[in-house]
Design a protein around this motif. Structure first.
Motif, PDB file in Angstrom:
ATOM      1  N   PHE A  18       0.835  -1.186   0.000  1.00  0.00           N
ATOM      2  CA  PHE A  18       0.000   0.000   0.000  1.00  0.00           C
ATOM      3  C   PHE A  18       0.874   1.241   0.000  1.00  0.00           C
ATOM      4  CE2 PHE A  18      -2.800  -3.177   1.736  1.00  0.00           C
ATOM      5  CZ  PHE A  18      -4.039  -2.841   1.223  1.00  0.00           C
ATOM      6  N   LEU A  19       0.522   2.223  -0.801  1.00  0.00           N
ATOM      7  CA  LEU A  19       1.181   3.520  -0.828  1.00  0.00           C
ATOM      8  C   LEU A  19       0.114   4.588  -0.666  1.00  0.00           C
ATOM      9  CD1 LEU A  19       3.423   3.009  -3.980  1.00  0.00           C
ATOM     10  CD2 LEU A  19       4.190   2.992  -1.615  1.00  0.00           C
ATOM     11  N   ALA A  20       0.398   5.590   0.147  1.00  0.00           N
ATOM     12  CA  ALA A  20      -0.549   6.692   0.331  1.00  0.00           C
ATOM     13  C   ALA A  20       0.225   7.982   0.480  1.00  0.00           C
ATOM     14  CB  ALA A  20      -1.410   6.447   1.569  1.00  0.00           C
ATOM     15  N   SER A  21      -0.366   9.058  -0.013  1.00  0.00           N
ATOM     16  CA  SER A  21       0.271  10.364   0.076  1.00  0.00           C
ATOM     17  C   SER A  21      -0.805  11.431   0.125  1.00  0.00           C
ATOM     18  CB  SER A  21       1.167  10.594  -1.146  1.00  0.00           C
ATOM     19  OG  SER A  21       1.757  11.869  -1.090  1.00  0.00           O
ATOM     20  N   ASP A  22      -0.446  12.580   0.710  1.00  0.00           N
ATOM     21  CA  ASP A  22      -1.359  13.700   0.613  1.00  0.00           C
ATOM     22  C   ASP A  22      -1.420  14.116  -0.858  1.00  0.00           C
ATOM     23  OD1 ASP A  22       1.301  14.659   0.711  1.00  0.00           O
ATOM     24  OD2 ASP A  22       0.612  16.644   1.264  1.00  0.00           O
ATOM     25  N   SER A  23      -2.427  14.863  -1.245  1.00  0.00           N
ATOM     26  CA  SER A  23      -2.653  15.096  -2.667  1.00  0.00           C
ATOM     27  C   SER A  23      -2.332  16.505  -3.138  1.00  0.00           C
ATOM     28  CB  SER A  23      -4.115  14.792  -2.997  1.00  0.00           C
ATOM     29  OG  SER A  23      -4.957  15.683  -2.290  1.00  0.00           O
ATOM     30  N   GLN A  24      -1.891  17.378  -2.287  1.00  0.00           N
ATOM     31  CA  GLN A  24      -1.661  18.757  -2.705  1.00  0.00           C
ATOM     32  C   GLN A  24      -0.210  18.970  -3.093  1.00  0.00           C
ATOM     33  OE1 GLN A  24      -3.461  21.866  -0.369  1.00  0.00           O
ATOM     34  NE2 GLN A  24      -1.642  23.123  -0.552  1.00  0.00           N
ATOM     35  N   ILE A  25       0.014  19.528  -4.274  1.00  0.00           N
ATOM     36  CA  ILE A  25       1.358  19.926  -4.665  1.00  0.00           C
ATOM     37  C   ILE A  25       1.362  21.421  -4.926  1.00  0.00           C
ATOM     38  CG2 ILE A  25       1.966  17.679  -5.597  1.00  0.00           C
ATOM     39  CD1 ILE A  25       1.635  18.767  -8.374  1.00  0.00           C
ATOM     40  N   SER A  26       2.517  22.006  -4.839  1.00  0.00           N
ATOM     41  CA  SER A  26       2.612  23.448  -5.065  1.00  0.00           C
ATOM     42  C   SER A  26       3.857  23.747  -5.877  1.00  0.00           C
ATOM     43  CB  SER A  26       2.666  24.194  -3.741  1.00  0.00           C
ATOM     44  OG  SER A  26       3.821  23.839  -3.017  1.00  0.00           O
ATOM     45  N   GLY A  28       4.389  27.548  -6.578  1.00  0.00           N
ATOM     46  CA  GLY A  28       3.919  28.910  -6.742  1.00  0.00           C
ATOM     47  C   GLY A  28       2.404  28.994  -6.653  1.00  0.00           C
ATOM     48  N   LYS A  29       1.741  27.870  -6.923  1.00  0.00           N
ATOM     49  CA  LYS A  29       0.282  27.761  -6.820  1.00  0.00           C
ATOM     50  C   LYS A  29      -0.025  26.484  -6.070  1.00  0.00           C
ATOM     51  CE  LYS A  29      -0.645  30.084 -11.151  1.00  0.00           C
ATOM     52  NZ  LYS A  29      -1.453  30.110 -12.348  1.00  0.00           N
ATOM     53  N   ARG A  30      -1.228  26.340  -5.589  1.00  0.00           N
ATOM     54  CA  ARG A  30      -1.656  25.118  -4.907  1.00  0.00           C
ATOM     55  C   ARG A  30      -2.503  24.296  -5.863  1.00  0.00           C
ATOM     56  NH1 ARG A  30       1.802  24.908  -1.047  1.00  0.00           N
ATOM     57  NH2 ARG A  30       1.694  26.620   0.407  1.00  0.00           N
ATOM     58  N   TRP A  31      -2.082  23.068  -6.106  1.00  0.00           N
ATOM     59  CA  TRP A  31      -2.831  22.151  -6.953  1.00  0.00           C
ATOM     60  C   TRP A  31      -3.405  21.065  -6.060  1.00  0.00           C
ATOM     61  CZ3 TRP A  31       1.684  21.192 -10.871  1.00  0.00           C
ATOM     62  CH2 TRP A  31       1.948  22.367 -11.561  1.00  0.00           C
ATOM     63  N   LEU A  32      -4.696  21.016  -5.948  1.00  0.00           N
ATOM     64  CA  LEU A  32      -5.351  19.999  -5.136  1.00  0.00           C
ATOM     65  C   LEU A  32      -5.670  18.787  -6.005  1.00  0.00           C
ATOM     66  CD1 LEU A  32      -7.788  22.254  -3.095  1.00  0.00           C
ATOM     67  CD2 LEU A  32      -5.571  21.376  -2.398  1.00  0.00           C
ATOM     68  N   GLY A  33      -5.502  17.628  -5.452  1.00  0.00           N
ATOM     69  CA  GLY A  33      -5.823  16.398  -6.172  1.00  0.00           C
ATOM     70  C   GLY A  33      -4.791  15.984  -7.191  1.00  0.00           C
ATOM     71  N   SER A  34      -3.624  16.561  -7.157  1.00  0.00           N
ATOM     72  CA  SER A  34      -2.567  16.165  -8.092  1.00  0.00           C
ATOM     73  C   SER A  34      -1.833  14.951  -7.544  1.00  0.00           C
ATOM     74  CB  SER A  34      -1.588  17.311  -8.298  1.00  0.00           C
ATOM     75  OG  SER A  34      -2.253  18.410  -8.882  1.00  0.00           O
ATOM     76  N   PRO A  35      -1.454  14.015  -8.406  1.00  0.00           N
ATOM     77  CA  PRO A  35      -0.834  12.785  -7.908  1.00  0.00           C
ATOM     78  C   PRO A  35       0.615  12.972  -7.502  1.00  0.00           C
ATOM     79  CG  PRO A  35      -0.926  12.750 -10.282  1.00  0.00           C
ATOM     80  CD  PRO A  35      -1.632  14.006  -9.843  1.00  0.00           C
ATOM     81  N   ILE A  60       7.413  12.478 -13.859  1.00  0.00           N
ATOM     82  CA  ILE A  60       6.648  12.280 -15.092  1.00  0.00           C
ATOM     83  C   ILE A  60       7.557  11.789 -16.216  1.00  0.00           C
ATOM     84  CG2 ILE A  60       5.250  13.451 -16.849  1.00  0.00           C
ATOM     85  CD1 ILE A  60       3.842  12.932 -14.118  1.00  0.00           C
ATOM     86  N   GLN A  61       8.778  12.328 -16.306  1.00  0.00           N
ATOM     87  CA  GLN A  61       9.719  11.876 -17.326  1.00  0.00           C
ATOM     88  C   GLN A  61      10.089  10.408 -17.123  1.00  0.00           C
ATOM     89  OE1 GLN A  61      10.700  13.335 -20.067  1.00  0.00           O
ATOM     90  NE2 GLN A  61      11.992  11.604 -20.643  1.00  0.00           N
ATOM     91  N   ALA A  62      10.275   9.984 -15.878  1.00  0.00           N
ATOM     92  CA  ALA A  62      10.560   8.574 -15.599  1.00  0.00           C
ATOM     93  C   ALA A  62       9.406   7.693 -16.046  1.00  0.00           C
ATOM     94  CB  ALA A  62      10.852   8.378 -14.118  1.00  0.00           C
ATOM     95  N   ARG A  63       8.191   8.157 -15.825  1.00  0.00           N
ATOM     96  CA  ARG A  63       7.005   7.395 -16.260  1.00  0.00           C
ATOM     97  C   ARG A  63       6.975   7.249 -17.771  1.00  0.00           C
ATOM     98  NH1 ARG A  63       1.174   6.989 -14.753  1.00  0.00           N
ATOM     99  NH2 ARG A  63       0.486   5.448 -16.236  1.00  0.00           N
ATOM    100  N   TYR A  64       7.174   8.343 -18.484  1.00  0.00           N
ATOM    101  CA  TYR A  64       7.147   8.282 -19.952  1.00  0.00           C
ATOM    102  C   TYR A  64       8.303   7.442 -20.494  1.00  0.00           C
ATOM    103  CZ  TYR A  64       3.516  11.861 -20.086  1.00  0.00           C
ATOM    104  OH  TYR A  64       2.346  12.563 -19.932  1.00  0.00           O
TER     105      TYR A  64
END
Length: 80
Positions: A18-26, A28-35, A60-64
């Motif tokens: 199982f992996l879990a993390s909070d979902s907010q990234i920033s 300069g802006k706050r992005w809610l629900g970002s993985p 993202i580059q590692a994923r691609y």
């Protein structure tokens, strides 16, 4: 601040990761629900903590990169 946890649960003959993390990234802006956790193929995952401007594009580059290489995408290549 990032909170990410991982744990293994065993139930009978089954073992689950199982992996879990909070979902907010920033960045300069706050992005809610970002993985902050993505899967690279059926059994590898990656998550990040730190500066979004550096960590998120690298993840993202590692994923691609793994999706674009057949052996990595199929699991035939050990991507550790």
């Amino acid at each position: 601040m990032t909170l990410t946890v991982a744990w293994i649960r065993s139930f009978g003959q089954t073992t689950e990761l199982f992996l879990a993390s909070d979902s907010q990234i920033s960045g300069g802006k706050r992005w809610l629900g970002s993985p902050k956790i993505i899967t690279l193929n059926d059994c590898h995952a990656m998550c990040f903590a730190g500066e979004t401007v550096d960590a998120y594009p690298l993840m993202i580059q590692a994923r691609y990169a793994t999706d674009g290489y057949d052996k990595a995408a199929s699991g035939a290549l050990d991507i550790h």
